[in-house]
Design a protein around this motif. Structure first.
Motif, short mmCIF file in Angstrom:
data_model
loop_
_atom_site.label_atom_id
_atom_site.label_comp_id
_atom_site.label_asym_id
_atom_site.label_seq_id
_atom_site.Cartn_x
_atom_site.Cartn_y
_atom_site.Cartn_z
N ASP A 19 0.83 -1.18 0.00
CA ASP A 19 0.00 0.00 0.00
C ASP A 19 0.87 1.24 0.00
OD1 ASP A 19 -2.26 -1.55 0.08
OD2 ASP A 19 -2.31 -1.58 2.26
N THR A 20 0.38 2.28 -0.62
CA THR A 20 1.13 3.52 -0.74
C THR A 20 0.28 4.69 -0.25
OG1 THR A 20 2.26 2.66 -2.69
CG2 THR A 20 2.36 5.02 -2.34
N ILE A 21 0.93 5.59 0.45
CA ILE A 21 0.28 6.81 0.89
C ILE A 21 0.99 7.98 0.22
CG2 ILE A 21 -0.19 8.32 2.85
CD1 ILE A 21 -0.21 5.83 4.62
N SER A 22 0.23 8.87 -0.39
CA SER A 22 0.79 10.08 -0.99
C SER A 22 0.34 11.28 -0.18
CB SER A 22 0.31 10.23 -2.43
OG SER A 22 0.78 9.16 -3.22
N ILE A 23 1.31 12.12 0.19
CA ILE A 23 1.01 13.33 0.93
C ILE A 23 1.36 14.51 0.04
CG2 ILE A 23 1.45 14.66 3.03
CD1 ILE A 23 2.42 12.05 4.31
N VAL A 24 0.41 15.36 -0.16
CA VAL A 24 0.60 16.52 -1.03
C VAL A 24 0.41 17.79 -0.21
CG1 VAL A 24 -0.24 17.69 -3.11
CG2 VAL A 24 -0.32 15.18 -2.96
N GLY A 25 1.27 18.77 -0.45
CA GLY A 25 1.14 20.04 0.25
C GLY A 25 2.48 20.73 0.39
N ARG A 26 2.53 21.73 1.26
CA ARG A 26 3.77 22.45 1.53
C ARG A 26 4.73 21.52 2.28
NH1 ARG A 26 0.16 27.04 3.70
NH2 ARG A 26 0.05 25.40 5.22
N PRO A 27 6.03 21.74 2.13
CA PRO A 27 7.02 20.87 2.79
C PRO A 27 6.80 20.71 4.30
CG PRO A 27 8.12 22.27 1.20
CD PRO A 27 6.68 22.73 1.27
N ALA A 28 6.47 21.79 4.99
CA ALA A 28 6.24 21.70 6.44
C ALA A 28 5.02 20.85 6.75
CB ALA A 28 6.08 23.09 7.04
N ALA A 29 3.97 20.98 5.94
CA ALA A 29 2.75 20.20 6.14
C ALA A 29 2.99 18.72 5.82
CB ALA A 29 1.62 20.75 5.28
N ILE A 30 3.80 18.45 4.80
CA ILE A 30 4.14 17.07 4.44
C ILE A 30 4.90 16.41 5.58
CG2 ILE A 30 5.55 15.64 2.90
CD1 ILE A 30 4.79 17.60 0.64
N LEU A 31 5.88 17.11 6.14
CA LEU A 31 6.66 16.58 7.26
C LEU A 31 5.77 16.30 8.46
CD1 LEU A 31 9.43 15.82 8.33
CD2 LEU A 31 9.75 18.20 9.01
N LYS A 32 4.86 17.22 8.76
CA LYS A 32 3.93 17.03 9.87
C LYS A 32 3.03 15.82 9.62
CE LYS A 32 0.56 19.44 12.72
NZ LYS A 32 -0.16 20.70 12.96
N GLY A 33 2.56 15.67 8.38
CA GLY A 33 1.73 14.53 8.01
C GLY A 33 2.47 13.21 8.17
N LYS A 34 3.72 13.19 7.73
CA LYS A 34 4.54 11.97 7.88
C LYS A 34 4.71 11.59 9.35
CE LYS A 34 7.43 12.23 3.74
NZ LYS A 34 8.80 12.43 3.24
N LYS A 35 4.98 12.59 10.18
CA LYS A 35 5.15 12.33 11.61
C LYS A 35 3.87 11.79 12.24
CE LYS A 35 8.88 15.57 12.55
NZ LYS A 35 9.31 16.78 13.27
N LEU A 36 2.74 12.34 11.86
CA LEU A 36 1.46 11.86 12.40
C LEU A 36 1.16 10.43 11.96
CD1 LEU A 36 -0.76 15.05 11.96
CD2 LEU A 36 -0.05 14.00 14.12
N ILE A 37 1.43 10.14 10.69
CA ILE A 37 1.21 8.78 10.17
C ILE A 37 2.12 7.79 10.88
CG2 ILE A 37 1.48 7.30 8.15
CD1 ILE A 37 0.48 9.74 6.49
N CYS A 38 3.39 8.14 11.04
CA CYS A 38 4.33 7.25 11.73
C CYS A 38 3.92 7.03 13.19
CB CYS A 38 5.75 7.81 11.66
SG CYS A 38 6.49 7.65 10.02
N ALA A 39 3.44 8.07 13.85
CA ALA A 39 3.00 7.93 15.24
C ALA A 39 1.80 6.99 15.34
CB ALA A 39 2.65 9.30 15.82
N ARG A 40 0.83 7.14 14.43
CA ARG A 40 -0.35 6.27 14.43
C ARG A 40 0.03 4.83 14.11
NH1 ARG A 40 -4.58 8.10 17.20
NH2 ARG A 40 -5.11 10.19 16.54
N LEU A 41 0.95 4.65 13.17
CA LEU A 41 1.40 3.32 12.79
C LEU A 41 2.11 2.65 13.97
CD1 LEU A 41 1.68 1.22 10.54
CD2 LEU A 41 3.80 2.35 9.86
N ASN A 42 2.98 3.39 14.63
CA ASN A 42 3.68 2.88 15.80
C ASN A 42 2.69 2.48 16.89
OD1 ASN A 42 5.91 2.22 17.42
ND2 ASN A 42 5.85 4.23 18.38
N GLU A 43 1.69 3.32 17.10
CA GLU A 43 0.64 3.05 18.09
C GLU A 43 -0.11 1.76 17.76
OE1 GLU A 43 -3.12 5.60 18.96
OE2 GLU A 43 -1.35 6.84 19.38
N ALA A 44 -0.44 1.59 16.50
CA ALA A 44 -1.21 0.42 16.06
C ALA A 44 -0.39 -0.87 16.14
CB ALA A 44 -1.71 0.62 14.64
#
Length: 161
Positions: free
Chosen positions: A1-26
């Protein structure tokens, strides 16, 4: 599966961190950990992913019982493709030296029982390990050898008897 994050660089980084945190939690199970205590001892080791069910038990009952019986905190973190250890789970035991040793002993015993119930076999054409529950390789079509009590010779991590 692939996730694509589109937006400004700061928003992309924040999105990646949130996804990694949720994945780690799960992918993490924690039992009997006290956030306020300072552990006397810790022990970390990896376990083959296919045996984690026997350690966790239905509804995590087995790992809870081990934690309650020993007084040891237990954290299990399933591996992922991103981390490069998708076939392993990291188990971390935290507590007094005695509780960590006892929990490790109980988990090791549980693993030995689980390993003993699986008679893996090698597929000659694929040179890969096949679960004992599968009578025929889905890749190469090799049929599991019949009448052999030990077909695990050459399987990494298994000794022939």
């Amino acid at each position: 599966d692939t996730i694509s994050i589109v937006g400004r660089p700061a928003a992309i980084l924040k999105g990646k961190k949130l996804i990694c945190a949720r994945l780690n939690e799960a992918l993490t199970v924690e039992v009997g950990l006290d956030a306020w205590s300072v552990p006397e001892a810790e022990h970390e080791f990896f376990v083959d992913q296919r045996f984690i069910g026997s350690i966790l038990g239905k509804g995590h009952a087995v790992i809870r019982q081990i934690s309650e019986k020993t007084g040891c905190g237990v954290s299990l973190r399933q591996g992922t493709l991103v981390l490069g250890n998708q076939d392993k789970t990291l188990i971390r035991l935290i507590g007094s030296r005695e509780s960590v040793d006892k929990a490790h002993q109980l988990i090791t015993t549980r693993l030995d029982e689980a390993r003993g119930s699986v008679e893996d076999w090698l597929r000659p054409q694929c040179s890969e390990c096949q679960s004992a529950r599968i009578p025929q390789c889905r890749v190469c079509g090799t049929v599991k050898p019949m009448g052999t009590s030990d077909t695990t010779s050459g399987v990494p991590g298994r000794e022939s008897g």
